[in-house]
Design a protein around this motif. Structure first.
Motif, PDB file in Angstrom:
ATOM      1  N   ASN A 224       0.845  -1.201   0.000  1.00 11.84           N
ATOM      2  CA  ASN A 224       0.000   0.000   0.000  1.00 11.84           C
ATOM      3  C   ASN A 224       0.876   1.245   0.000  1.00 11.84           C
ATOM      4  O   ASN A 224       1.205   1.790   1.047  1.00 11.84           O
ATOM      5  N   PRO A 225       1.281   1.674  -1.196  1.00 14.37           N
ATOM      6  CA  PRO A 225       2.258   2.761  -1.278  1.00 14.37           C
ATOM      7  C   PRO A 225       1.671   4.114  -0.924  1.00 14.37           C
ATOM      8  O   PRO A 225       0.455   4.317  -0.932  1.00 14.37           O
ATOM      9  N   TRP A 226       2.559   5.030  -0.634  1.00 13.62           N
ATOM     10  CA  TRP A 226       2.235   6.428  -0.349  1.00 13.62           C
ATOM     11  C   TRP A 226       2.399   7.191  -1.638  1.00 13.62           C
ATOM     12  O   TRP A 226       3.508   7.267  -2.150  1.00 13.62           O
ATOM     13  N   SER A 227       1.311   7.738  -2.238  1.00 15.88           N
ATOM     14  CA  SER A 227       0.008   7.720  -1.612  1.00 15.88           C
ATOM     15  C   SER A 227      -1.033   7.392  -2.670  1.00 15.88           C
ATOM     16  O   SER A 227      -0.763   7.487  -3.863  1.00 15.88           O
ATOM     17  N   ALA A 228      -2.216   7.064  -2.199  1.00 14.70           N
ATOM     18  CA  ALA A 228      -3.289   6.738  -3.136  1.00 14.70           C
ATOM     19  C   ALA A 228      -3.550   7.944  -4.044  1.00 14.70           C
ATOM     20  O   ALA A 228      -3.528   7.841  -5.269  1.00 14.70           O
ATOM     21  N   ILE A 229      -3.790   9.088  -3.423  1.00 16.84           N
ATOM     22  CA  ILE A 229      -3.986  10.307  -4.210  1.00 16.84           C
ATOM     23  C   ILE A 229      -3.101  11.414  -3.623  1.00 16.84           C
ATOM     24  O   ILE A 229      -2.633  11.295  -2.495  1.00 16.84           O
ATOM     25  N   ASP A 230      -2.885  12.468  -4.379  1.00 15.09           N
ATOM     26  CA  ASP A 230      -2.052  13.564  -3.885  1.00 15.09           C
ATOM     27  C   ASP A 230      -2.585  14.081  -2.553  1.00 15.09           C
ATOM     28  O   ASP A 230      -3.813  14.183  -2.365  1.00 15.09           O
ATOM     29  N   LEU A 231      -1.673  14.421  -1.659  1.00 13.52           N
ATOM     30  CA  LEU A 231      -2.067  14.964  -0.359  1.00 13.52           C
ATOM     31  C   LEU A 231      -0.947  15.885   0.123  1.00 13.52           C
ATOM     32  O   LEU A 231       0.055  16.063  -0.564  1.00 13.52           O
ATOM     33  N   VAL A 232      -1.122  16.449   1.274  1.00 10.40           N
ATOM     34  CA  VAL A 232      -0.148  17.430   1.760  1.00 10.40           C
ATOM     35  C   VAL A 232       0.967  16.704   2.523  1.00 10.40           C
ATOM     36  O   VAL A 232       0.695  15.912   3.435  1.00 10.40           O
ATOM     37  N   SER A 233       2.200  16.983   2.123  1.00 10.49           N
ATOM     38  CA  SER A 233       3.359  16.363   2.766  1.00 10.49           C
ATOM     39  C   SER A 233       3.452  16.797   4.238  1.00 10.49           C
ATOM     40  O   SER A 233       2.882  17.820   4.628  1.00 10.49           O
ATOM     41  N   THR A 234       4.190  16.047   5.040  1.00  5.85           N
ATOM     42  CA  THR A 234       4.307  16.389   6.466  1.00  5.85           C
ATOM     43  C   THR A 234       4.842  17.815   6.657  1.00  5.85           C
ATOM     44  O   THR A 234       4.408  18.520   7.552  1.00  5.85           O
ATOM     45  N   HIS A 235       5.779  18.235   5.802  1.00  9.55           N
ATOM     46  CA  HIS A 235       6.353  19.571   5.998  1.00  9.55           C
ATOM     47  C   HIS A 235       6.744  20.260   4.704  1.00  9.55           C
ATOM     48  O   HIS A 235       7.378  21.304   4.747  1.00  9.55           O
ATOM     49  N   GLU A 236       6.367  19.656   3.542  1.00 10.23           N
ATOM     50  CA  GLU A 236       6.764  20.287   2.277  1.00 10.23           C
ATOM     51  C   GLU A 236       5.590  20.574   1.354  1.00 10.23           C
ATOM     52  O   GLU A 236       5.751  20.745   0.151  1.00 10.23           O
ATOM     53  N   GLY A 237       4.397  20.613   1.942  1.00 12.46           N
ATOM     54  CA  GLY A 237       3.239  21.091   1.196  1.00 12.46           C
ATOM     55  C   GLY A 237       2.686  20.132   0.154  1.00 12.46           C
ATOM     56  O   GLY A 237       3.073  18.969   0.063  1.00 12.46           O
ATOM     57  N   ILE A 238       1.804  20.655  -0.681  1.00 12.43           N
ATOM     58  CA  ILE A 238       1.131  19.858  -1.717  1.00 12.43           C
ATOM     59  C   ILE A 238       2.016  19.751  -2.965  1.00 12.43           C
ATOM     60  O   ILE A 238       1.814  18.892  -3.809  1.00 12.43           O
ATOM     61  N   LYS A 239       3.037  20.614  -3.045  1.00 10.20           N
ATOM     62  CA  LYS A 239       3.910  20.559  -4.234  1.00 10.20           C
ATOM     63  C   LYS A 239       4.704  19.251  -4.280  1.00 10.20           C
ATOM     64  O   LYS A 239       5.133  18.804  -5.332  1.00 10.20           O
ATOM     65  N   LYS A 240       4.894  18.640  -3.105  1.00  8.19           N
ATOM     66  CA  LYS A 240       5.587  17.350  -3.064  1.00  8.19           C
ATOM     67  C   LYS A 240       4.509  16.277  -3.211  1.00  8.19           C
ATOM     68  O   LYS A 240       3.899  15.848  -2.247  1.00  8.19           O
ATOM     69  N   ARG A 241       4.285  15.889  -4.458  1.00 11.44           N
ATOM     70  CA  ARG A 241       3.145  15.007  -4.738  1.00 11.44           C
ATOM     71  C   ARG A 241       3.574  13.540  -4.749  1.00 11.44           C
ATOM     72  O   ARG A 241       4.648  13.214  -5.240  1.00 11.44           O
ATOM     73  N   TYR A 242       2.702  12.695  -4.237  1.00 15.03           N
ATOM     74  CA  TYR A 242       3.008  11.263  -4.144  1.00 15.03           C
ATOM     75  C   TYR A 242       1.974  10.383  -4.844  1.00 15.03           C
ATOM     76  O   TYR A 242       2.165   9.185  -4.968  1.00 15.03           O
ATOM     77  N   GLY A 243       0.829  10.949  -5.236  1.00 10.27           N
ATOM     78  CA  GLY A 243      -0.315  10.104  -5.597  1.00 10.27           C
ATOM     79  C   GLY A 243      -0.284   9.501  -6.986  1.00 10.27           C
ATOM     80  O   GLY A 243       0.476   9.918  -7.863  1.00 10.27           O
ATOM     81  N   PHE A 244      -1.178   8.509  -7.188  1.00 13.05           N
ATOM     82  CA  PHE A 244      -1.491   8.013  -8.531  1.00 13.05           C
ATOM     83  C   PHE A 244      -2.559   8.921  -9.158  1.00 13.05           C
ATOM     84  O   PHE A 244      -2.810   8.857 -10.347  1.00 13.05           O
ATOM     85  N   ILE A 245      -3.200   9.709  -8.282  1.00 17.60           N
ATOM     86  CA  ILE A 245      -4.276  10.600  -8.719  1.00 17.60           C
ATOM     87  C   ILE A 245      -3.870  12.026  -8.362  1.00 17.60           C
ATOM     88  O   ILE A 245      -3.496  12.310  -7.216  1.00 17.60           O
ATOM     89  N   PHE A 246      -3.933  12.893  -9.363  1.00 14.05           N
ATOM     90  CA  PHE A 246      -3.552  14.301  -9.180  1.00 14.05           C
ATOM     91  C   PHE A 246      -4.730  15.072  -8.586  1.00 14.05           C
ATOM     92  O   PHE A 246      -5.872  14.873  -8.978  1.00 14.05           O
ATOM     93  N   VAL A 247      -4.443  15.970  -7.646  1.00 11.77           N
ATOM     94  CA  VAL A 247      -5.481  16.847  -7.092  1.00 11.77           C
ATOM     95  C   VAL A 247      -5.143  18.272  -7.512  1.00 11.77           C
ATOM     96  O   VAL A 247      -4.051  18.770  -7.211  1.00 11.77           O
ATOM     97  N   ASN A 248      -6.083  18.899  -8.202  1.00 17.41           N
ATOM     98  CA  ASN A 248      -5.813  20.199  -8.808  1.00 17.41           C
ATOM     99  C   ASN A 248      -5.918  21.346  -7.800  1.00 17.41           C
ATOM    100  O   ASN A 248      -6.986  21.928  -7.614  1.00 17.41           O
ATOM    101  N   ARG A 249      -4.811  21.613  -7.146  1.00 20.98           N
ATOM    102  CA  ARG A 249      -4.673  22.764  -6.262  1.00 20.98           C
ATOM    103  C   ARG A 249      -3.182  23.048  -6.113  1.00 20.98           C
ATOM    104  O   ARG A 249      -2.343  22.202  -6.447  1.00 20.98           O
ATOM    105  N   THR A 250      -2.864  24.217  -5.634  1.00 25.76           N
ATOM    106  CA  THR A 250      -1.465  24.522  -5.333  1.00 25.76           C
ATOM    107  C   THR A 250      -1.380  24.899  -3.856  1.00 25.76           C
ATOM    108  O   THR A 250      -2.368  24.783  -3.119  1.00 25.76           O
ATOM    109  N   GLU A 251      -0.214  25.392  -3.448  1.00 24.86           N
ATOM    110  CA  GLU A 251      -0.045  25.759  -2.032  1.00 24.86           C
ATOM    111  C   GLU A 251      -1.059  26.823  -1.618  1.00 24.86           C
ATOM    112  O   GLU A 251      -1.645  26.746  -0.544  1.00 24.86           O
TER     113      GLU A 251
END
Ligand code: BGP
Length: 464
Positions: free
Chosen positions: A408-435
């Motif tokens: 179960n990898p990080w992450s299913a969909i884009d989310l906010v990193s612990t300390h580097e915001g939404i710009k550090k994206r991990y998801g298979f699914i993109f979420v359309n927003r910026t900082e």
């Protein structure tokens, strides 16, 4: 192949409540320590809206099902389901998770639920947080609430996400530094809370439960005996301390010795060891998060080091025991984290030989800058390359006897990193927003989404 990946293998994705949900004060939710964090760097988003999963969960689950997910590892927000103000459950919060779990089950996606992922209720923090023994009982009460409400639908529970990272890099997730004694006192209380929670799961349900530390093997920087000793020190302080106790019922002696030498031994009260060694408080499996290996050299007495900028994988160390260094043999992510697929295999081999329990991978993945192109597509080939390399090693580990039951990898969909915001994206699914611009929060499958779907469908047999 010892263990064949078949339809039972839990291919999925991962998230945590405060990083994905938003709705930080919706429907009676009270603040967690993440909601009141004051040290968020300028230009980096807070967690108030995150990926707004609280209002998009149906659509998110549908997309997970389109990717063929067989599991989804997420956490429950303690302050969403319990009101400290009213000293009673918060029913809208319970309903939210009941609906989410039901929706997952409707799509045959197995919920794997973390009870606590870095978001301690601020109410408890104000009363001393994990330094206070009352938090142990509050956690047990919370675990009981979860099992009573959701236990009949949830087969896999995880207790505490990355207790070891909270201890090793407290400023990364808790926003504060602490003394060695305080850190280990908090650890002791978390172990007690975890033991009580595991016992509750076993007593009240047929579900399985395990801890969820961040585990990786540690390399010595050179073949000098001192560097090898440093690697042993680091592995015990960083990894094994957090598994030896719940699994063997015994505190790791290398760490106890470190605490005694530093005049930092924590207090153990009468009855604590009985709670910690209760046969009903033993884990059924080990959930673990893996990002990259660590490399260390010996550290002399005058060479104290602290983690840099609150990053879990930046430099860390313990004076006289080890000092983390960079590994020039490894490639790096766009955010400077090392990439080590072989280390993923050796970490699983080491976990298996040491503890001989089933494993569930609950985090692995790569943070990078993803952008929508002119056709509203996201070409994250670098993520596909990362996963391909890790899957090859994962299959080899399983051939060698590792009993891995899910990935179960990080992450299913884009989310906010612990300390580097939404710009550090991990998801298979993109979420359309910026900082700083929430835009439309629309979801878009990335290239990796379609690729992962094929991997799941073929149980990895298409990976060359
Ligand atoms: C783990 C945490 C997650 C997660 C991940 C990536 O340590 O359990 O919550 O965020 O690391 O880290 P980051 O968000 O700092 O890139």
């Amino acid at each position: 192949m010892k263990k064949i990946i078949d339809e039972k293998f839990l291919w999925g994705g991962s998230s945590s409540a405060y990083q994905i949900e938003g709705g930080w004060n919706a429907d009676g939710k009270e603040p967690s320590v993440q909601d009141v964090k004051t040290y968020i760097p300028a230009g980096t988003t807070d967690f108030k809206v995150a990926s707004d999963h609280y209002h998009h969960w149906k659509e998110d689950v549908k997309m997970m099902s389109e990717a063929g997910f067989r599991s989804y590892r997420f956490s429950i927000s303690w302050t969403r389901v319990w009101s400290f103000k009213n000293n009673q459950p918060n029913q809208p919060g319970i309903k939210f998770y009941n609906d989410l779990i039901d929706e997952l089950i409707k799509y045959k996606i197995e919920p794997i639920i973390t009870m606590y992922h870095f978001d301690l209720p601020d109410f408890l923090q104000q009363q001393g947080g994990w330094l206070s023994r009352s938090t142990i009982d509050e956690f047990a009460k919370y675990a009981q609430l979860l099992v009573e409400n959701f236990g009949h639908k949830v087969k896999y529970w995880l207790t505490i996400n990355e207790q070891n990272m909270m201890a090793l890099v407290p400023e990364a997730v808790l926003g504060q530094k602490a003394t060695m004694k305080d850190i280990y006192q908090c650890n002791h209380h978390m172990f007690l809370a975890q033991a009580k929670a595991m016992k509750i799961v076993h007593q009240l349900s047929k579900s399985l439960v395990g801890p969820a530390p961040n585990i990786n093997v540690i390399y010595p920087n050179t073949n000098t005996p001192d560097d090898y000793l440093a690697a042993i020190n680091c592995a015990n302080i960083r990894n094994w301390y957090y598994l030896d106790l719940p699994i063997f019922g015994k505190y790791n002696t290398i760490v106890l010795d470190l605490l005694e030498k530093n005049n930092s031994m924590f207090d153990i009260e009468k009855g604590d060891m009985e709670i910690l060694t209760d046969p009903l408080a033993k884990p059924d499996f080990i959930a673990f998060n893996y990002y990259a290996t660590g490399t260390v050299k010996s550290s002399d007495e005058n060479n104290a080091v602290a983690s840099k900028g609150g990053d879990q994988h930046s430099k860390s160390g313990v004076k006289g025991y080890f000092e983390q260094v960079k590994n020039p043999n490894l490639a790096k992510t766009q955010f400077g984290w090392e990439i080590d697929p072989v280390g993923f295999k050796t970490t699983m081999l080491e976990l298996t030989t040491r503890y001989n329990l089933p494993l569930i991978l609950t985090e692995n993945g790569i943070g990078g800058y993803d952008e929508l192109d002119a056709n509203n597509e996201i070409n994250d080939q670098y993520r596909i390359d990362y996963y391909t390399a890790h899957f090859k090693q994962m299959f080899e580990a399983m051939e060698m006897g590792v009993d891995l039951i899910g990935y179960n990898p990080w992450s299913a969909i884009d989310l906010v990193s612990t300390h580097e915001g939404i710009k550090k994206r991990y998801g298979f699914i993109f979420v359309n927003r910026t900082e700083d611009d929430l835009k439309d929060l629309k979801r878009y499958p990335k290239k990796s989404f379609y690729w992962y779907k094929e991997v799941i469908k073929n149980n990895g047999k298409n990976i060359k």
